[in-house]
Design a protein around this motif. Structure first.
Motif, short mmCIF file in Angstrom:
data_model
loop_
_atom_site.label_atom_id
_atom_site.label_comp_id
_atom_site.label_asym_id
_atom_site.label_seq_id
_atom_site.Cartn_x
_atom_site.Cartn_y
_atom_site.Cartn_z
N VAL A 118 -30.79 -42.29 47.37
CA VAL A 118 -32.00 -43.09 47.44
C VAL A 118 -33.19 -42.25 47.00
CG1 VAL A 118 -33.57 -44.30 49.02
CG2 VAL A 118 -31.09 -44.61 49.22
N GLY A 119 -33.27 -41.06 47.48
CA GLY A 119 -34.33 -40.12 47.10
C GLY A 119 -33.67 -38.84 46.63
N GLU A 120 -33.69 -37.82 47.49
CA GLU A 120 -33.04 -36.56 47.17
C GLU A 120 -32.53 -35.93 48.46
OE1 GLU A 120 -36.20 -33.23 46.51
OE2 GLU A 120 -37.07 -35.09 45.73
N VAL A 121 -31.70 -34.92 48.33
CA VAL A 121 -31.25 -34.15 49.49
C VAL A 121 -32.38 -33.18 49.84
CG1 VAL A 121 -29.54 -32.53 50.39
CG2 VAL A 121 -28.83 -34.32 48.77
N VAL A 122 -32.85 -33.24 51.08
CA VAL A 122 -33.96 -32.38 51.51
C VAL A 122 -33.55 -31.55 52.72
CG1 VAL A 122 -35.72 -33.98 50.64
CG2 VAL A 122 -34.97 -34.15 53.01
N GLN A 123 -34.27 -30.46 52.91
CA GLN A 123 -34.00 -29.61 54.07
C GLN A 123 -35.11 -29.79 55.08
OE1 GLN A 123 -32.38 -25.75 53.33
NE2 GLN A 123 -33.31 -24.87 55.17
N TYR A 124 -34.72 -29.99 56.35
CA TYR A 124 -35.67 -30.07 57.46
C TYR A 124 -35.62 -28.75 58.22
CZ TYR A 124 -37.73 -31.24 61.93
OH TYR A 124 -38.51 -31.23 63.06
N GLU A 125 -36.69 -27.98 58.08
CA GLU A 125 -36.81 -26.67 58.70
C GLU A 125 -35.53 -25.87 58.44
OE1 GLU A 125 -38.02 -27.47 62.74
OE2 GLU A 125 -40.04 -28.05 62.08
N GLN A 126 -35.02 -25.18 59.44
CA GLN A 126 -33.76 -24.43 59.28
C GLN A 126 -32.62 -25.14 60.00
OE1 GLN A 126 -33.65 -21.74 57.24
NE2 GLN A 126 -35.79 -22.31 56.87
N SER A 127 -32.82 -26.46 60.24
CA SER A 127 -31.86 -27.20 61.06
C SER A 127 -30.88 -28.06 60.28
CB SER A 127 -32.61 -28.12 62.04
OG SER A 127 -33.47 -27.37 62.85
N TYR A 128 -31.39 -28.87 59.35
CA TYR A 128 -30.54 -29.86 58.68
C TYR A 128 -30.89 -29.99 57.22
CZ TYR A 128 -28.82 -31.87 63.06
OH TYR A 128 -28.20 -32.07 64.27
N ARG A 129 -29.91 -30.42 56.43
CA ARG A 129 -30.12 -30.98 55.10
C ARG A 129 -29.78 -32.46 55.25
NH1 ARG A 129 -27.00 -29.03 50.78
NH2 ARG A 129 -28.71 -29.57 49.43
N LEU A 130 -30.62 -33.33 54.69
CA LEU A 130 -30.50 -34.77 54.91
C LEU A 130 -30.65 -35.54 53.61
CD1 LEU A 130 -33.16 -34.68 57.72
CD2 LEU A 130 -30.75 -35.10 58.17
N CYS A 131 -30.03 -36.73 53.57
CA CYS A 131 -30.27 -37.65 52.47
C CYS A 131 -29.86 -39.05 52.88
CB CYS A 131 -29.52 -37.24 51.20
SG CYS A 131 -27.74 -37.47 51.26
N TYR A 132 -30.37 -40.02 52.13
CA TYR A 132 -29.91 -41.41 52.22
C TYR A 132 -29.18 -41.71 50.92
CZ TYR A 132 -32.92 -42.73 56.21
OH TYR A 132 -33.51 -42.86 57.43
N ILE A 133 -28.09 -42.45 51.03
CA ILE A 133 -27.38 -42.92 49.85
C ILE A 133 -27.17 -44.42 49.99
CG2 ILE A 133 -26.19 -40.75 49.34
CD1 ILE A 133 -23.71 -41.97 50.68
N ARG A 134 -27.08 -45.09 48.85
CA ARG A 134 -26.72 -46.51 48.84
C ARG A 134 -25.33 -46.61 48.25
NH1 ARG A 134 -29.96 -50.31 50.83
NH2 ARG A 134 -32.17 -49.89 50.66
N ALA A 135 -24.45 -47.26 49.00
CA ALA A 135 -23.11 -47.52 48.50
C ALA A 135 -23.20 -48.50 47.33
CB ALA A 135 -22.24 -48.10 49.61
N LYS A 136 -22.13 -48.61 46.58
CA LYS A 136 -22.09 -49.51 45.42
C LYS A 136 -22.51 -50.93 45.80
CE LYS A 136 -18.32 -51.28 43.12
NZ LYS A 136 -17.02 -51.15 42.49
N ASP A 137 -22.15 -51.37 47.01
CA ASP A 137 -22.49 -52.73 47.43
C ASP A 137 -23.85 -52.82 48.11
OD1 ASP A 137 -22.03 -51.63 49.90
OD2 ASP A 137 -20.55 -53.10 50.54
N GLY A 138 -24.62 -51.71 48.12
CA GLY A 138 -25.97 -51.73 48.64
C GLY A 138 -26.15 -51.22 50.05
#
Length: 150
Positions: A118-138
């Motif tokens: 949806v956007g990009e893979v981002v890092q939150y502080e030194q705790s997590y890498r996060l992202c949102y994805i949309r499956a083929k069906d939305g």
């Protein structure tokens, strides 16, 4: 009188167009197909308020066995609304979030199933890498890779 106590959350329900594609997608994330079947008849409609219904369902379970997603494909009555393309700030249920070992590797595998960031893979502080994805069906799915305590 004692107050009623919450015991657990059993599952989250997601209505899908293709049960087979949704099972393949969630299997790729790491969930396991626990069971598949159909629910139909007037009794089920009394629960949902839809009257007589026929629904194919599949129950997906996380590796630890604690969390489940119930995938449903309505054959009757037909689907009347579609919220899959709503932006992430729309009211209502948004997404399911999964913690994974290697977010880049999983995003790469899911893209082969038609998923898109949806956007990009981002890092939150030194705790997590996060992202949102949309499956083929939305469907909107969140992924998190914990960086601490590895």
């Amino acid at each position: 009188m004692a107050k009623n106590k919450l015991l657990r959350m059993d599952n989250i329900g997601i209505v899908v167009e293709s049960l087979d594609e949704a099972i393949a997608f969630f299997t790729e994330i790491g969930l396991r197909l626990e069971g598949r079947g159909s629910v139909e008849g007037e009794w089920a409609g009394r629960v949902t308020g839809l009257g007589d219904q026929h629904v194919e369902i599949a129950m997906m379970v996380t590796p630890d066995g604690h969390s489940r997603i119930e995938l449903s494909r309505f054959l009757m009555p037909p689907v009347i609304s579609d919220h899959r393309t709503a932006p992430v700030n729309a009211l209502g249920y948004l997404r399911a979030m999964f913690t994974v070992e290697d977010i880049d590797e999983l995003v790469s595998r899911l893209s082969k199933h038609g998923a898109q960031l949806v956007g990009e893979v981002v890092q939150y502080e030194q705790s997590y890498r996060l992202c949102y994805i949309r499956a083929k069906d939305g469907l909107l799915i969140g992924l998190a890779e914990q960086l601490t305590n590895k």
